[in-house]
Write a protein that holds these residues in place. Structure first.
Motif, mmCIF file in Angstrom:
data_model
loop_
_atom_site.group_PDB
_atom_site.id
_atom_site.type_symbol
_atom_site.label_atom_id
_atom_site.label_comp_id
_atom_site.label_asym_id
_atom_site.label_seq_id
_atom_site.Cartn_x
_atom_site.Cartn_y
_atom_site.Cartn_z
ATOM 1 N N ARG B 9 0.840 -1.200 0.000
ATOM 2 C CA ARG B 9 0.000 0.000 0.000
ATOM 3 C C ARG B 9 0.872 1.246 0.000
ATOM 4 O O ARG B 9 0.615 2.209 -0.711
ATOM 5 N N ALA B 12 2.276 1.974 -3.344
ATOM 6 C CA ALA B 12 1.264 2.556 -4.238
ATOM 7 C C ALA B 12 1.066 4.032 -3.929
ATOM 8 O O ALA B 12 1.008 4.867 -4.831
ATOM 9 N N LEU B 13 0.978 4.341 -2.656
ATOM 10 C CA LEU B 13 0.740 5.738 -2.274
ATOM 11 C C LEU B 13 1.939 6.616 -2.629
ATOM 12 O O LEU B 13 1.773 7.744 -3.090
ATOM 13 N N ARG B 15 4.050 6.099 -5.001
ATOM 14 C CA ARG B 15 4.041 6.277 -6.447
ATOM 15 C C ARG B 15 3.062 7.387 -6.832
ATOM 16 O O ARG B 15 3.361 8.266 -7.631
ATOM 17 N N LYS B 16 1.910 7.353 -6.207
ATOM 18 C CA LYS B 16 0.894 8.368 -6.509
ATOM 19 C C LYS B 16 1.406 9.764 -6.161
ATOM 20 O O LYS B 16 1.311 10.689 -6.976
ATOM 21 N N ARG B 19 4.094 10.930 -8.618
ATOM 22 C CA ARG B 19 3.549 11.339 -9.911
ATOM 23 C C ARG B 19 2.902 12.709 -9.802
ATOM 24 O O ARG B 19 3.113 13.570 -10.642
ATOM 25 N N SER B 213 -12.588 9.477 -0.428
ATOM 26 C CA SER B 213 -12.552 8.176 -1.098
ATOM 27 C C SER B 213 -11.381 7.341 -0.589
ATOM 28 O O SER B 213 -11.484 6.124 -0.487
ATOM 29 N N LEU B 214 -10.283 8.029 -0.297
ATOM 30 C CA LEU B 214 -9.102 7.309 0.160
ATOM 31 C C LEU B 214 -9.349 6.693 1.537
ATOM 32 O O LEU B 214 -8.843 5.616 1.853
ATOM 33 N N PHE B 215 -10.125 7.394 2.341
ATOM 34 C CA PHE B 215 -10.387 6.917 3.702
ATOM 35 C C PHE B 215 -11.083 5.557 3.706
ATOM 36 O O PHE B 215 -10.804 4.716 4.547
ATOM 37 N N VAL B 216 -12.020 5.390 2.772
ATOM 38 C CA VAL B 216 -12.766 4.137 2.775
ATOM 39 C C VAL B 216 -12.014 3.087 1.950
ATOM 40 O O VAL B 216 -12.521 2.539 0.994
ATOM 41 N N THR B 217 -10.777 2.883 2.320
ATOM 42 C CA THR B 217 -9.956 1.819 1.740
ATOM 43 C C THR B 217 -9.152 1.290 2.924
ATOM 44 O O THR B 217 -9.192 1.881 4.002
ATOM 45 N N PRO B 218 -8.399 0.218 2.729
ATOM 46 C CA PRO B 218 -7.628 -0.290 3.867
ATOM 47 C C PRO B 218 -6.476 0.623 4.286
ATOM 48 O O PRO B 218 -5.702 0.249 5.169
ATOM 49 N N VAL B 219 -6.340 1.804 3.711
ATOM 50 C CA VAL B 219 -5.222 2.690 4.038
ATOM 51 C C VAL B 219 -5.227 3.101 5.502
ATOM 52 O O VAL B 219 -6.278 3.381 6.065
ATOM 53 N N ARG B 220 -4.034 3.109 6.110
ATOM 54 C CA ARG B 220 -3.891 3.585 7.491
ATOM 55 C C ARG B 220 -3.302 4.999 7.492
ATOM 56 O O ARG B 220 -2.507 5.329 6.607
ATOM 57 N N LYS B 372 -9.372 8.878 10.298
ATOM 58 C CA LYS B 372 -10.430 8.817 9.290
ATOM 59 C C LYS B 372 -11.774 9.290 9.825
ATOM 60 O O LYS B 372 -12.647 8.507 10.131
#
Lengths: 376, 375, 567
Positions: B9, B12-13, B15-16, B19, B213-220, B372
């Motif tokens: 994760r 991915a973050l 990388r985002k 970019r 939108s990011l909050f409602v993912t497994p992201v901590r 969150k």
């Protein structure tokens, strides 16, 4: 109703709206007033080149009356404060390296004997050069104290010697050469510019981002009206901030003001208009707030550095001195300092107005033109 | 399993964020171009060293002895004497800012000199107190030197009893102000990235609604903090390399401490600075406020109160306390020592510990702003 | 399992808040919520791992490409590389985004953004999918696609979906519907069982020749005590009567026009429920009215005959290589309501911005009230009103401050300003002290209208004024528009609600910058052909798709020709 009064009425409504949007939110209200006052106070105390109870250590191997006498002269000044008494030269590096003291004075064992023998007695001063300007200042003051000590030594044997020369010093406008007097007036221009620039840079960019700018452009207002209406609140806030700082300098720090408030404000108004002109141009070019902010930051740093706020413009290399002609802050600071401290009249600072007004007459119409013509 | 998920994760973050950072040209401008401009401006533009300062010289007594004394002024590289006929003319020049000082030899100079009572008047423009003090020192130095020479030549030198000051300036023998400005510049540039770039990061996501939108993912929350730091750390490190290269080759500032320690300390402070930016961003949730706060809370204090140009030893205790709260002050002390003094371990350990403490504190605080929750 | 559930209700009903509570983004003040067997307030992360949520403003990273957005969410949900390849292929195919994978999300049209947002939430099959008004501001074609995707996934992957919406045709596709209003649950059940609530109350009336359907509609909707709701549809007017109202009573109101019963629909039941609830709460709102007189039933046939106030000839606008508006021509007469319809990215907004003088035309002729607003003297702009697509008044100013500012900007001052502001506040029933940014959607839209009407413009431009606004508020909005048109104001409007085209005198359908159809709603429906003429929505889809198919075959023929030439 005449065309002129309707023209002015529209501007007044825009000014009212701009002022409301800026001042309505308690957070942005706070951000525009409190920090300026806080910074003026903090920097007033903090931004100084003057020594003030600088700590030093003494290594006195002679333990003599003469050395004690000289030390009492040094300790008696407001500049220095003895922080440690050393017993061996080996302790010196630790004192200096750790930054515990600014300098160490070291008396050799034969200090008094040499003096009594009518010879030159050396005193060593070891300075921490990590801040060379403080070190230089300390050495200068210690030197001056020693010089007067020498004179008192020899006063009884008053030598009729032609090399005995006194340089009588007088400093105009700042008799005690306090660096606060130099820095504070510059802050009148510099601190207020920081925020007026950002404020004006965001004024159009924010409306573009929120889509309200289109709404404004379809009204019968001309770009010039929009420009004036948007500039004036920023200019007013800039002047208000300047006034706060001015009052703090005058009444809190009690730096005497010699110039006329009228000339001062004429200068500040031209300066603020130039700064707002730059800000509005940034704003008109920017698509969104983020861009406007970054452009502003890109500009603010060089503007501050090349203004003479921290170091004199005359110390800069030639090509940078030329570059400062584009910097309204350089002339704003020069003007404010000279009017405030020197009491310069309009005639003496007339030249300072030229670059600022030129900049304003270039940037403001450019901004107005860009309102409608920025390619989407 | 937990760790590998965390890592993927995070990757991915990062990388985002990278970019996004690279796509926006203005980021590159502030992150890379501005530091380069600053290095040059600071290195060349900021100087406390007075050079060729114009001073008006008014000779109201014009004997050969005097001319010999005054000629000492011409030999100085710091001063540029302008010979002026009358005092009023000189005063006009001073008032107009054309000269920074006036040296006046009074009418009765020769007479008084015979009595051992000679006086020279020096008037300086105190508006620029720094230059004024420097001019004073140079003028008296030049005149005394000339006097000395004359006395030596005439054999009238009398060495009475007196104390002479033997000056030794450690770390910066030539008192070159570039030597302390350039290390300070590293502090400013590290601060700048945090204040100007990361302060917008979280606020922007709040304003654009992307955080929801990011909050409602497994992201901590911690992953968000780290991923936002990483790309800007890279920018900061590139800037650090710029600074070190410029310090070494352009400005020839000595690096007496170990390069490794300089880099380590700079990276510690870079993290502090980036985290302050993120914290401001997360707290304000608004780009306008965040940028203002970053400027006021982070950048300006680092410029004015960290000991960059103004020595904190000179300021009132209250300001010293405030200054000591600023992480920039600790890094300033550290970096100046590392450059000019060397590996002063007790100080290095102490200051690094303080910076580490700030890092932990700021990570905890920033993480909290990303809990969150909306509203 | 494998079920679609709809959450419907007007603005401020609490749909978004409810969704956020389900996601663990907001804490309930009291009570507890269990999602997938977990207590939301205790284990929010557990739920966030298992569900997907698409907020109203879906947070796409506009500076990242389509592919990068998808990758990000796939990585965050820990979708493995192998699974991803197949999944992405399928998602890109059904969303029709495969062509755009390397385009930054910010450059997509509104409909494509919504589809990408949906795709991002579907990078893996979530146990529960929450969608908050996914179709706001999306054109009918994209809306249809969006729902096809949803239904396909529900069937194939047994997805459980909770969706909030303002469109009743969308709710109709769901297994279960919850009707919310002001934070309260009014009714729940299957669409069929809810629809039955309106049984026997629904009628339709055909206006006499020469009389506009919208005038009949206006008269009906003003009679609140006997009529719940009325809308123009296919040249006739559909309405719902109050339970106690008698048919003859209504026919009398309509000067003897004959009303016929029609089959009830979900929307009828919805409107009825809302009216009942509002009446019970005692805060029924009456529509803003321009004048106190009820709408006249006389037809205003001077409109078509009069000289056009807007003339557009061969208008072209290019952005680089991209032609946003391609040789478009039309005219609009005084007092006409002119609808500009088209899918997202069709060039409506660009046309609009050129008409208002916000954007220069690349070529072509453009006249608004005889002038080109772009270089017209500022007074000319004083004759138009403009309501932008998204709320674009000053959010941190109060209603009164906003109105006073715009009044001033339009040259009003002193007593005139005060009276005009008071008038529009009264007319649109606004609270002058309320902060504009915090008004619910419907009120924001009213405020925007109020601001655009302060100076009593001759021409009013409205760009998607009803996007994201609930049906109740939309009725009131249109009531105002029809009144204005009767007063002689020319209205140019864009909308995604195709049934709203029925209020227009004439409409134009645009796609890919070109004008595809121009005429009265009836003419356009007929143009679409019989299969599509059922209602405006399908007529629109028909016309756009026919055109796209024609273009495609033309392009194919061309490429074949080229191939042939090359060979």
């Amino acid at each position: 109703m005449s065309a002129i009064s309707s023209y002015i009425f529209r501007i007044i409504f825009l000014i009212r709206k701009e002022t409301l949007t800026i001042l309505k939110d308690p957070k942005s209200r706070a951000v525009l007033i409190a920090p300026v006052i806080m910074q003026a106070l903090l920097f007033g105390y903090g931004a100084t080149y003057d020594l003030n109870h600088a700590r030093f250590a003494v290594l006195d191997l002679s333990r003599s009356d003469a050395s004690t006498q000289l030390l009492s002269h040094i300790e008696g000044s407001v500049f220095f404060e003895r922080a440690a008494t050393l017993s061996s030269a080996a302790q010196i590096p630790e004192m200096i390296n750790s930054g515990k003291v600014l300098f160490v004075l070291s008396f050799a064992q034969d200090f008094e004997q040499r003096l009594n023998a009518g010879e030159q007695a050396p005193v060593q001063i070891i300075l921490d050069g990590r801040n060379s300007s403080t070190a230089g200042a300390a050495a200068g003051i210690v030197g001056a104290i020693i010089a007067s000590f020498n004179q008192s030594l020899n006063s009884d044997v008053l030598l009729s010697n032609e090399s005995n020369l006194v340089i009588e010093r007088r400093a105009w406008y700042n008799p005690n050469l306090q660096s606060r007097w130099q820095i504070m007036p510059a802050l009148i221009a510099a601190l207020s510019m920081l925020q007026t620039l950002l404020l004006s840079a965001l004024s159009v960019a924010r409306e573009r981002e929120q889509g309200t700018f289109d709404q404004l452009l379809v009204t019968p207002m001309t770009p010039m009206q929009i420009l004036i209406g948007k500039s004036l609140p920023s200019i007013f806030i800039g002047l208000l901030q300047s006034t706060f700082i001015l009052l703090i300098i005058r009444f809190w720090f009690e730096v005497p003001m010699n110039g006329s408030p009228l000339v001062m404000y004429l200068g500040l108004i031209s300066f603020t208009i130039a700064a707002v002109g730059v800000g509005m141009s940034i704003s008109a070019v920017s698509l969104n707030m983020q861009q406007a902010m970054l452009f502003t930051f890109l500009l603010i740093m060089p503007l501050m550095l090349l203004s003479g706020l921290l170091t004199p413009v005359s110390n800069m290399p030639e090509f940078l001195q030329v570059a400062t002609y584009m910097n309204p802050l350089r002339f704003g600071i020069d003007l404010v300092r000279r009017v405030y401290l020197e009491g310069a009249g309009l005639q003496q600072v007339a030249f300072d107005f030229v670059p600022m007004l030129v900049l304003a007459t270039l940037t403001l119409p450019l901004a107005a033109w860009l309102f409608r013509h920025r390619l989407s | 399993m937990m760790v590998s998920q965390f890592i993927s994760r995070l990757k991915a973050l990062i990388r985002k964020e990278t970019r996004q950072m690279l796509r926006d040209k203005s980021n590159v401008g502030v992150g890379l171009a501005l530091p380069l401009v600053l290095i040059l401006l600071f290195g060349y533009g900021l100087s406390f060293d007075v050079k060729n300062s114009p001073i008006a010289v008014v000779l109201q007594d014009n004997s050969s002895a005097i001319r010999e004394v005054v000629s000492g002024l011409e030999g100085s590289q710091y001063l540029a004497p302008v010979w002026v006929g009358s005092m009023s003319e000189a005063e006009d020049l001073l008032r107009a800012g054309e000269v920074s000082g006036i040296v006046r030899i009074p009418v009765d100079f020769s007479v008084q000199q015979g009595k051992g009572n000679a006086k020279i008047q020096l008037i300086v423009n105190g508006v620029d107190s720094g230059t004024a003090s420097a001019i004073e020192a140079y003028v008296s130095g030049a005149i005394n030197l000339a006097l000395q020479k004359r006395a030596d030549r005439l054999g009238t030198a009398t060495s009475g009893a007196g104390v002479t000051l033997v000056q030794r300036t450690w770390f910066n023998e030539a008192s070159n102000s570039t030597w302390f400005i350039v290390p300070g510049l590293i502090v400013l540039i590290m601060t700048l990235i945090g204040a100007f770039l990361t302060s917008l990061l979280i606020a922007r996501e709040w304003e654009r609604g992307t955080l929801e939108s990011l909050f409602v993912t497994p992201v901590r929350p911690l992953e968000l903090v780290i991923s936002k730091l990483a790309p800007y750390m890279a920018v900061g490190i590139i800037d650090l390399v710029f600074c070190l290269l410029a310090a070494k080759f352009l400005f020839e500032v000595p690096m007496r401490g170990s390069l490794l320690l300089i880099c380590f300390a700079s990276i510690l402070y870079l993290m502090v600075s980036l985290l302050i930016g993120l914290l401001i961003s997360g707290r304000t949730k608004n780009q306008f406020l965040a940028s203002q706060m970053a400027l006021i809370l982070s950048f300006m204090p680092a410029l004015m109160l960290s000991g960059f140009v103004f020595d904190i030893r000179n300021v009132p205790v209250v300001i010293q306390v405030i200054s000591n709260i600023l992480p920039a002050t600790h890094f300033m002390t550290l970096i100046k020592t590392l450059f000019l003094a060397g590996n002063e371990w007790s100080m290095i350990l102490k200051e690094c510990a303080i910076l580490l403490f700030y890092i932990v504190l700021l990570i905890v605080a920033t993480r909290k702003t990303l809990v969150k929750k909306l509203g | 399992m494998g079920e679609l559930t709809a959450l419907v209700g007007p603005d401020g009903a609490g749909k978004t808040t409810f969704m956020r509570v389900l996601c663990g983004l907001l804490k309930p003040d009291s009570g507890s919520v269990t999602v997938l067997g977990c207590d939301v307030s205790k284990e929010p992360q557990e739920i966030q791992n298992r569900i997907s949520y698409m907020p109203q403003r879906f947070g796409l990273y506009e500076d990242l490409t389509v592919r990068e957005n998808l990758d990000l969410y796939a990585d965050l949900h820990g979708v493995s590389k192998d699974e991803r390849a197949a999944r992405f292929e399928r998602l890109l195919k059904i969303t029709d985004l495969a062509r755009f994978t390397s385009r930054p999300a910010g450059n997509l049209s509104g409909g494509m953004k919504q589809k990408l947002g949906l795709a991002c939430t579907l990078v893996r099959s979530p146990e529960l999918l929450l969608l908050d008004e996914p179709s706001v501001g999306v054109d009918p074609l994209s809306r249809r696609d969006l729902w096809q995707i949803l239904q396909q996934l529900v069937e194939e992957e047994k997805l459980t979906v909770l969706v909030s919406t303002a469109y009743m045709d969308e709710a109709e596709r769901c297994g279960k519907v919850f009707v919310l209003n002001q934070g309260k649950l009014l009714e729940q059940g299957s669409p069929a069982s809810l629809t039955k609530l309106a049984k026997g109350l629904t009628y339709t009336v055909n206006p006499k020749p020469g009389i506009k359907a919208r005038d009949i509609q206006a008269r009906l909707i003003d009679a609140k005590d006997i009529i719940i709701d009325a809308v123009p549809r296919g040249g006739a007017v559909s309405f719902i009567k109050q339970k106690h109202a008698e048919v003859p009573q209504i026919e009398k109101l309509l000067n003897g026009d004959h009303v016929e019963p029609r089959e009830e629909e979900l929307e009828d039941a919805f409107m009825m429920l809302l009216r009942e609830h509002e009446d019970a709460e005692g805060n029924a709102e009456s529509a803003p009215t321009v004048s106190s007189s009820t709408a006249a039933l006389s037809s205003s046939d001077q409109t078509a005959a009069s000289k056009p106030v807007i003339r557009v000839q061969n208008l072209v606008r290019k952005f680089g290589d991209f032609t946003a508006v391609d040789s478009t021509s039309f005219g609009v007469g005084r007092g006409e309501i002119f609808g500009l319809l088209g899918p997202n990215g069709a060039g409506k907004t660009t046309t609009f911005r050129m008409l208002c003088g916000l954007l220069p035309a690349s070529s072509g002729h453009l006249e608004v009230a005889g002038l080109n607003l772009r270089d017209a003297r500022t007074e000319a702009r004083g004759r138009i009103g403009y309501v932008a697509q998204k709320f674009s008044l000053y959010g941190n100013l109060s209603v009164k401050e906003n109105l006073e500012f715009f009044a001033g900007a339009y040259g009003l001052f002193g007593k005139k300003l005060k009276t005009r502001v008071a008038e529009v506040v009264e007319q649109f029933q606004l609270d002058p002290r309320a902060q504009s940014g915090e008004l619910p959607g419907g009120y924001k839209q009213r405020l925007a209208m109020a601001a655009g009407l302060l100076h009593e413009p001759e021409i009013l431009f409205l760009d998607e004024p009803t996007s994201g606004i609930d049906p109740l508020a939309r009725r009131m909005f249109w009531r105002t528009i029809t009144e204005l048109a009767q007063g002689g104001v020319t209205i140019i409007i864009t909308t995604h609600f195709m049934e709203e085209a029925e209020y227009c005198d004439r409409i134009a359908i645009q796609d890919a910058g070109k004008l595809l159809a121009l005429g009265t709603p009836k003419e356009v429906r007929e143009l679409a052909g019989e299969t599509y003429a059922r209602d405006m929505n399908s007529a629109f889809i028909g016309i756009v798709e026919q055109n796209r198919a024609a273009l495609k075959s033309e392009a194919e023929a061309k490429s074949k020709q080229n191939d042939g030439a090359a060979a």
